[in-house]
Each structure stands twice: as structure tokens, then as C-alpha cells.
Design a protein around this motif. Structure first.
Motif, mmCIF file in Angstrom:
data_model
loop_
_atom_site.group_PDB
_atom_site.id
_atom_site.type_symbol
_atom_site.label_atom_id
_atom_site.label_comp_id
_atom_site.label_asym_id
_atom_site.label_seq_id
_atom_site.Cartn_x
_atom_site.Cartn_y
_atom_site.Cartn_z
ATOM 1 N N VAL B 144 -3.197 -1.044 39.685
ATOM 2 C CA VAL B 144 -3.087 0.378 39.396
ATOM 3 C C VAL B 144 -1.630 0.674 39.095
ATOM 4 C CG1 VAL B 144 -3.333 2.720 40.322
ATOM 5 C CG2 VAL B 144 -5.080 0.986 40.823
ATOM 6 N N VAL B 145 -1.379 1.418 38.040
ATOM 7 C CA VAL B 145 -0.010 1.767 37.672
ATOM 8 C C VAL B 145 0.076 3.280 37.469
ATOM 9 C CG1 VAL B 145 -0.476 1.198 35.227
ATOM 10 C CG2 VAL B 145 1.900 1.335 36.048
ATOM 11 N N SER B 146 1.123 3.863 38.035
ATOM 12 C CA SER B 146 1.373 5.297 37.825
ATOM 13 C C SER B 146 2.431 5.448 36.739
ATOM 14 C CB SER B 146 1.844 5.948 39.131
ATOM 15 O OG SER B 146 3.018 5.328 39.597
ATOM 16 N N GLY B 147 2.549 6.646 36.207
ATOM 17 C CA GLY B 147 3.417 6.817 35.038
ATOM 18 C C GLY B 147 2.925 5.898 33.929
ATOM 19 N N ALA B 148 1.592 5.777 33.859
ATOM 20 C CA ALA B 148 0.980 4.710 33.054
ATOM 21 C C ALA B 148 1.214 4.870 31.562
ATOM 22 C CB ALA B 148 -0.521 4.640 33.342
ATOM 23 N N ALA B 149 1.463 6.095 31.106
ATOM 24 C CA ALA B 149 1.667 6.309 29.675
ATOM 25 C C ALA B 149 3.144 6.268 29.292
ATOM 26 C CB ALA B 149 1.052 7.647 29.255
ATOM 27 N N GLY B 150 4.000 5.915 30.246
ATOM 28 C CA GLY B 150 5.427 5.832 29.966
ATOM 29 C C GLY B 150 5.834 4.465 29.434
ATOM 30 N N ALA B 151 7.134 4.301 29.251
ATOM 31 C CA ALA B 151 7.665 3.069 28.657
ATOM 32 C C ALA B 151 7.287 1.855 29.493
ATOM 33 C CB ALA B 151 9.191 3.177 28.551
ATOM 34 N N ILE B 170 -2.666 5.809 35.913
ATOM 35 C CA ILE B 170 -2.603 7.211 36.340
ATOM 36 C C ILE B 170 -1.576 7.906 35.449
ATOM 37 C CG2 ILE B 170 -2.185 8.790 38.266
ATOM 38 C CD1 ILE B 170 -2.718 6.423 40.174
ATOM 39 N N ALA B 171 -1.999 8.983 34.785
ATOM 40 C CA ALA B 171 -1.106 9.690 33.862
ATOM 41 C C ALA B 171 -1.457 11.170 33.865
ATOM 42 C CB ALA B 171 -1.244 9.100 32.458
ATOM 43 N N GLY B 172 -0.638 11.957 33.195
ATOM 44 C CA GLY B 172 -0.827 13.404 33.204
ATOM 45 C C GLY B 172 -1.403 13.923 31.901
ATOM 46 N N GLY B 173 -2.641 14.401 31.935
ATOM 47 C CA GLY B 173 -3.239 15.042 30.771
ATOM 48 C C GLY B 173 -4.224 14.146 30.039
ATOM 49 N N PRO B 174 -5.197 14.772 29.379
ATOM 50 C CA PRO B 174 -6.271 14.020 28.700
ATOM 51 C C PRO B 174 -5.785 13.181 27.522
ATOM 52 C CG PRO B 174 -6.481 16.392 28.298
ATOM 53 C CD PRO B 174 -5.412 16.223 29.321
ATOM 54 N N ARG B 175 -4.740 13.622 26.854
ATOM 55 C CA ARG B 175 -4.271 12.886 25.679
ATOM 56 C C ARG B 175 -3.703 11.538 26.106
ATOM 57 N NH1 ARG B 175 0.268 12.816 22.706
ATOM 58 N NH2 ARG B 175 1.266 14.084 24.303
ATOM 59 N N LYS B 176 -2.892 11.554 27.152
ATOM 60 C CA LYS B 176 -2.318 10.301 27.637
ATOM 61 C C LYS B 176 -3.411 9.379 28.182
ATOM 62 C CE LYS B 176 2.306 12.002 28.871
ATOM 63 N NZ LYS B 176 3.238 12.262 29.986
ATOM 64 N N CYS B 177 -4.361 9.969 28.895
ATOM 65 C CA CYS B 177 -5.429 9.149 29.470
ATOM 66 C C CYS B 177 -6.269 8.495 28.376
ATOM 67 C CB CYS B 177 -6.302 9.982 30.406
ATOM 68 S SG CYS B 177 -5.453 10.337 31.971
ATOM 69 N N ARG B 316 9.474 16.363 32.145
ATOM 70 C CA ARG B 316 8.389 17.299 31.887
ATOM 71 C C ARG B 316 7.129 16.559 31.431
ATOM 72 N NH1 ARG B 316 12.967 19.893 29.410
ATOM 73 N NH2 ARG B 316 12.254 19.195 27.349
ATOM 74 N N GLY B 317 7.203 15.236 31.446
ATOM 75 C CA GLY B 317 6.038 14.442 31.042
ATOM 76 C C GLY B 317 5.689 14.597 29.580
ATOM 77 N N GLU B 318 6.682 14.877 28.738
ATOM 78 C CA GLU B 318 6.397 15.163 27.331
ATOM 79 C C GLU B 318 6.383 13.945 26.419
ATOM 80 O OE1 GLU B 318 8.222 19.695 27.574
ATOM 81 O OE2 GLU B 318 9.216 18.199 26.311
ATOM 82 N N ASN B 319 6.842 12.814 26.943
ATOM 83 C CA ASN B 319 6.832 11.609 26.093
ATOM 84 C C ASN B 319 5.602 10.762 26.377
ATOM 85 O OD1 ASN B 319 8.116 11.058 28.715
ATOM 86 N ND2 ASN B 319 8.244 8.960 27.942
ATOM 87 N N THR B 320 5.172 10.064 25.357
ATOM 88 C CA THR B 320 4.102 9.083 25.507
ATOM 89 C C THR B 320 4.666 7.764 25.008
ATOM 90 O OG1 THR B 320 2.413 10.752 25.166
ATOM 91 C CG2 THR B 320 1.747 8.477 24.856
ATOM 92 N N GLY B 321 4.754 6.797 25.897
ATOM 93 C CA GLY B 321 5.410 5.538 25.553
ATOM 94 C C GLY B 321 6.920 5.687 25.691
ATOM 95 N N LYS B 322 7.608 4.709 25.183
ATOM 96 C CA LYS B 322 9.062 4.635 25.316
ATOM 97 C C LYS B 322 9.757 5.754 24.535
ATOM 98 C CE LYS B 322 13.235 3.303 25.655
ATOM 99 N NZ LYS B 322 13.957 3.571 26.922
ATOM 100 N N LEU B 323 10.579 6.537 25.217
ATOM 101 C CA LEU B 323 11.298 7.640 24.557
ATOM 102 C C LEU B 323 12.637 7.133 24.019
ATOM 103 C CD1 LEU B 323 11.373 10.713 23.951
ATOM 104 C CD2 LEU B 323 12.542 11.000 26.155
ATOM 105 N N VAL B 324 12.835 7.295 22.706
ATOM 106 C CA VAL B 324 14.121 6.929 22.091
ATOM 107 C C VAL B 324 14.613 8.071 21.215
ATOM 108 C CG1 VAL B 324 13.870 4.400 22.094
ATOM 109 C CG2 VAL B 324 12.919 5.720 20.213
ATOM 110 N N LEU B 325 15.907 8.160 21.125
ATOM 111 C CA LEU B 325 16.522 9.139 20.225
ATOM 112 C C LEU B 325 17.119 8.349 19.065
ATOM 113 C CD1 LEU B 325 17.440 12.063 19.622
ATOM 114 C CD2 LEU B 325 19.389 11.686 21.154
ATOM 115 N N ARG B 326 16.563 8.581 17.905
ATOM 116 C CA ARG B 326 17.061 7.897 16.703
ATOM 117 C C ARG B 326 18.123 8.777 16.072
ATOM 118 N NH1 ARG B 326 14.940 7.795 11.163
ATOM 119 N NH2 ARG B 326 16.159 6.181 10.111
#
Lengths: 328, 328
Positions: B144-151, B170-177, B316-326
Motif C-alpha cells: 500500500v502506498v500513500s501519496g500514490a499519484a505523486g512522483a 491512496i490518493a486524493g480525488g477520483p481523477r488521481k484514483c 494543495r495536491g494539485e499535481n499528478t505525477g512528478k511536478l517540474v517547472l520547465r
């Protein structure tokens, strides 16, 4: 002594029901034992709660579960003869009928009977396997133990000294602390009632804690977590400060130290090492014989009716060393 | 982008100071890099606090520490030529002068540049070593992994699937799940915003959790602790739910499950595995090449001035996957 109702918070006299009943008669393959020493342990508090744990809870109306040493007074069991002394989980009662399962004959000539529920019994085994197996103790490391003047704590500290470690004990009150350093060979003792534990750990474990053996939980666990050495091991043996909580257990706020210090916190249940008890007990008995380990016991003389009051001593910090009730 | 003051709780725009300065000139044995991709990671929040940790805190007035991929635009360093792409800890700035220490040349032909701060960089390494080394994962276990939709979480779950495990995220919101189960091959996903995590774990990990990889701490960690299998491993990777606390971290109330389940909770810092990064990255690259691991990135295009706002997305849990600033 039967469990009358499930305690909420501190155990109260009304949670128990004491009564006299006819003594059981041993059937085929059974024996009847008369209780000589009753073991009183913090873990027994957990057995009163109706929640999943490593043992089923004591049933309402059941005789309270307890380790004890009994003397066989009647026997239809081939392995146990009248006059034998036997250690096992025979419950808080004057007489117990047993089929011998989990029962072990002990020799009063080799060690005092009470020792078999203390230094050579569960507390001794708990200290030995918790420290050496779960804690993976290495020579020269710094060990800190809480509840240091208790049945397990006194053994943890002394075994760690045998293993060539620096040992710091945390206990309540100057008398217990003096026992640790003056009699049991601990390098330092911290009185959590009068000292700032976190600061005192900085003084007495200046290079950090390699193994922290925790019997108490709560703020003392949190203080220890701030002082972990790299790759430290936190052995979760118990949490006596939390057992009578009516609210949730206080979790360790400083658990993220595990990350910073690349450390681990690990729990265990001593029963898992049952196949190695005999070897461990022989080793501990050897250390006792050589005078390297001193057995500390707090013997209360009384009857089964004195169990509730005596049990309460554990949670008021009134015992020094292993608490036993000697039935007289 | 310099740290103007130490944030209390949530990081505020006033905690940063953005300014323009002349670009540095590389001296002997140095090179000048122009930043292409800035890495944004939850761990960076910890670097802002003035307390002992696995790295010294970012100094007040210093350029904010960050991993990044730069392109060499001038060089007096024998190993780095103009046009090379290099990954390292070059900070939140458009141009950085480096002596090459901790810098690694990467090949944009082998993988997209952003991957080198993601699946093949710190988050990938963290997932790989945390799961396989600290978690000691075995085939067929339940992870089981939390922050599952993160990097880190997306990599943990997918590596566990490669290793033949059952994986619950485990993640926040239906889109991430939906991403976890429909795109990344997780066996189940729990939306902590709308579900009772403890109950959902009973459904999706009916035989208990063998490895719980924790990125979040707080109530989700507590829920997972109630569902541990015997001899479970809890990998403490982070605690994003607690990083912006103004009060103490919420410790795990249910830590005594470690005792009941003979389980351990262990922390780690990925830098300890630096000598094995190349081997791990090669293995992960292989799985990506075979289509067994999908790289999830959340790329924001902007300038260094957009760093504070973009960094806030993590909390704010707004990223899905690895967040990068290009940087554009």
C-alpha cells in the motif's frame, strides 16, 4: 479472581469479582497445582481490552490470565508428579487444573521459584530477545532503556552491560535511579520525574542512542527519538504510560527522526522466541551465577484477593524490579 | 529565488525574494549552466526549517536549493562541454556556476530531460530503494502506498507491480484514483477525500499490508497501521500532511500495532544509496522501455518567478505525477 467488566482507563476494584469455589479435580492426563507465586506484568492490562492483539482478551467472567509458579498437589499426568514445581499460565487463583500444555517443570534447587516468572521467565526472555534479536545490539553501543527499574528494564540494562555497552536507564524517583547506578551497574540514570529527559539524554548519551528499548511510550519515547544515533533501533516492548488512557494512545510526534537518522522502530512479542527460551534462560542463569546480573524482585505477600491492589502498583510506579504476589 | 525568511506553517510569497543579478562567470574547473527543468519536491519544505535534519537548512538569503537539469553554456571544466545536459542540485535560478561536484551528464537522446529529475532521478531512486531495500519487498506481497499519484508514489506502485505484488494506492480525488487503476496498473485505489481509508483497506488488502510505503503521515498512516500483516514493514519516506504544521507533528497513535504484528517502521534517506543510482536507473529505464512503467509528469511552463506558486501545488495536491517547472 474473575474479570467482572472491562475497565475503562484505570482498572477499578469493581472490574474484578473475587469468590470462593470448590477446587477442581484433575481428570485423566491432568494435574492440580497450588499457586505459590503470581506474576504481575504491565502487559496484563492489555489483555483486559476487547480489541485484537497478540492474545485474545480475557473473557468476561473468566479467571484472570496470569503467569505463575504452582506446586503439584495431585496428578494424573505422566510428566508432573506431586511435589513438582511448574511454571505456566495458570491464572489468578489458588488452585488450577492443567493438562500440562505450556507448563514447564522447574527446579527450586537451581534458582528461587519466583525467578521463573522473573529473570528466568517472561521478563528475562523479553529483555534478552528484545535487546539482542530485535535491537541487534553490538558491543560498545549506547543503550537507553525506559521503565529501567522494572522487571524487564533491570534485565535489559544488565544484559547490555554484560555485552559491553554503555547503559542509561530512565526511571521515576531518586531511589530507583540510585538502584540502577549503584547496584545494577548502569552508567547513568535519568529521573523522569525531576529531570528534562531530552536534556539529560544529551548529557548521558552524547553520541546518540544506538538502541532505545521502550517500555513506556508517551513523552519519554518522544524525547528518546530526538537523540537517536545513525541507524538506531527502537525496540517497542510496551507503553505502560498509555495503557490506562481513556482516549487514543499518544503517538510519537518525533517519529520522523527515523527518517533523518535512518533508524527503525520495531515491535515484538516474546512468545515468538519460545523455542529458544531454554538456551536464553541457561545463559542468563550463568550470568546470575557469575554475579554479573543481579535479580531484583518486589515480592508482596498476600492472597488472591490482594491481586487487584497489587496489580495497581505497576501503574503507580510503586514496584522496583519484578513484581510478584507470593500466596501465603 | 532566495529564501527571505523562514516560513511558519504554509509557505507564503513573502518568504521568498526574487531578483535579477548578473550571471556568474565560470572560473577554472567550473562551468555555467542554464536551467531547463526545475524539480519541485515535498522534501524541499523541510530544507526551509532551521532544525537538524539530513541536510543543513537553506540559509537565509541563499538561493533556494533544488534539483535541476541544466544545459552547459560556458565551460572551463574538462568533463562538461558546451551543449551538454547535466543534472544536479543547482538551485532555483536561471543560470548556475558549478564545479561539477554532484553533477552528472545526461543524454537527452536516451530519455526526455525531465525524466532525470523524475523517474530516473531522486523520486525514482527513492521509490526503488525505499521499496526494495528498506521495505525488503517480496513477490506476491501486498503493498500500500500513500501519496500514490505523486512522483514517488506512481513509481512505488509500478515497481511493486513489476515485482509481482498486489498494489493499493491512496490518493486524493477520483481523477488521481482513476489514473492509478486505469493507466498505471494498480489493483485498487482509495480516495482518502471521500472514503473511510481504514474500511477501504479492509476491502482492498483483506490479508493485511506487507509493505506500507508512507509519503503522507497523519491520519492515513494511522489507518494503515491498523491493517498490518504479520512482520510488515512500514517505510517512512515522508509526511507531506505534516510539513506545514505550525504545531507538533501528529505522531501515529496506532504505533503499538508494530508490537502486535511484529512489524517495523523504518526511515531512510535516498542519498545513502548514491553509489547504486546508476544500476537502479538502468533497471528502471529498462522497465520504461518495455512499457511496464509509465512516466507520469506534471510539467508547468514558466520562469523562476513562478517557483513559489508552483511549489505550493504540491501541498494543495494539485499535481499528478512528478511536478517540474520547465523554464521558458
Amino acid at each position: 479472581m474473575r474479570l467482572a467488566r472491562r475497565p475503562v482507563g484505570e482498572v477499578r476494584p469493581e472490574d474484578w469479582e473475587y469468590g470462593e469455589e470448590p477446587v477442581g479435580v484433575p481428570g485423566d492426563g491432568e494435574f492440580l497445582g497450588r499457586t505459590r507465586y503470581l506474576s504481575l506484568d504491565p502487559a496484563m492490562r492489555g489483555w483486559l481490552d476487547d480489541r485484537p492483539s497478540y492474545l485474545p482478551p480475557v473473557g468476561l467472567g473468566d479467571v484472570m490470565r496470569a503467569g505463575s509458579v504452582v506446586e503439584v498437589v495431585a496428578s494424573n499426568h505422566p510428566k508432573f508428579q506431586v511435589g513438582d514445581h511448574v511454571v505456566g499460565t495458570f491464572g489468578v487463583q489458588d488452585y488450577a487444573v492443567s493438562n500440562g500444555k505450556g507448563a514447564l517443570k522447574v527446579d527450586p534447587a537451581l534458582a528461587p521459584l519466583s525467578t521463573y516468572v522473573g529473570a528466568l521467565g517472561m521478563p528475562g526472555m523479553t529483555a534478552y530477545f528484545g535487546l539482542l534479536e530485535v535491537g541487534a545490539l553490538k558491543e560498545g553501543e549506547t543503550v537507553v532503556v525506559s521503565g529501567a527499574a522494572g522487571a524487564v528494564g533491570t534485565m535489559v540494562g544488565q544484559i547490555a552491560k554484560v555485552k559491553g555497552c554503555r547503559v542509561v536507564g530512565i526511571a521515576g524517583g531518586p531511589r530507583k535511579c540510585a538502584l540502577l547506578t549503584e547496584e545494577l551497574g548502569f552508567d547513568a540514570a535519568i529521573d523522569y520525574r525531576s529531570e528534562d529527559v531530552r536534556k539529560a539524554l544529551r548529557t548521558h548519551a552524547p553520541d546518540g542512542i544506538d538502541v532505545y528499548f521502550d517500555n513506556v511510550g508517551g513523552p519519554i519515547l518522544d524525547a528518546a527519538l530526538t537523540r537517536l544515533a545513525m541507524h538506531a533501533r527502537v525496540v517497542v516492548c510496551g507503553a505502560i504510560s498509555q495503557y490506562n488512557n481513556e482516549d487514543a494512545v499518544q503517538g510519537p510526534s518525533n517519529y520522523l527522526s527515523l527518517l533523518v537518522r535512518r533508524a527503525r522502530m520495531e515491535g515484538f512479542v516474546v512468545f515468538d522466541y519460545a523455542r529458544r527460551y531454554a538456551q536464553a534462560a541457561a545463559e542468563i542463569a550463568g550470568w546470575i551465577g557469575e554475579g554479573r546480573i543481579k535479580v531484583k524482585e518486589h515480592v508482596v505477600e498476600g492472597t488472591v484477593a490482594d491481586f487487584p491492589e497489587t496489580f495497581g502498583m505497576l501503574f503507580r510506579g510503586e514496584n522496583t524490579g519484578k513484581l510478584v504476589l507470593r500466596l501465603v
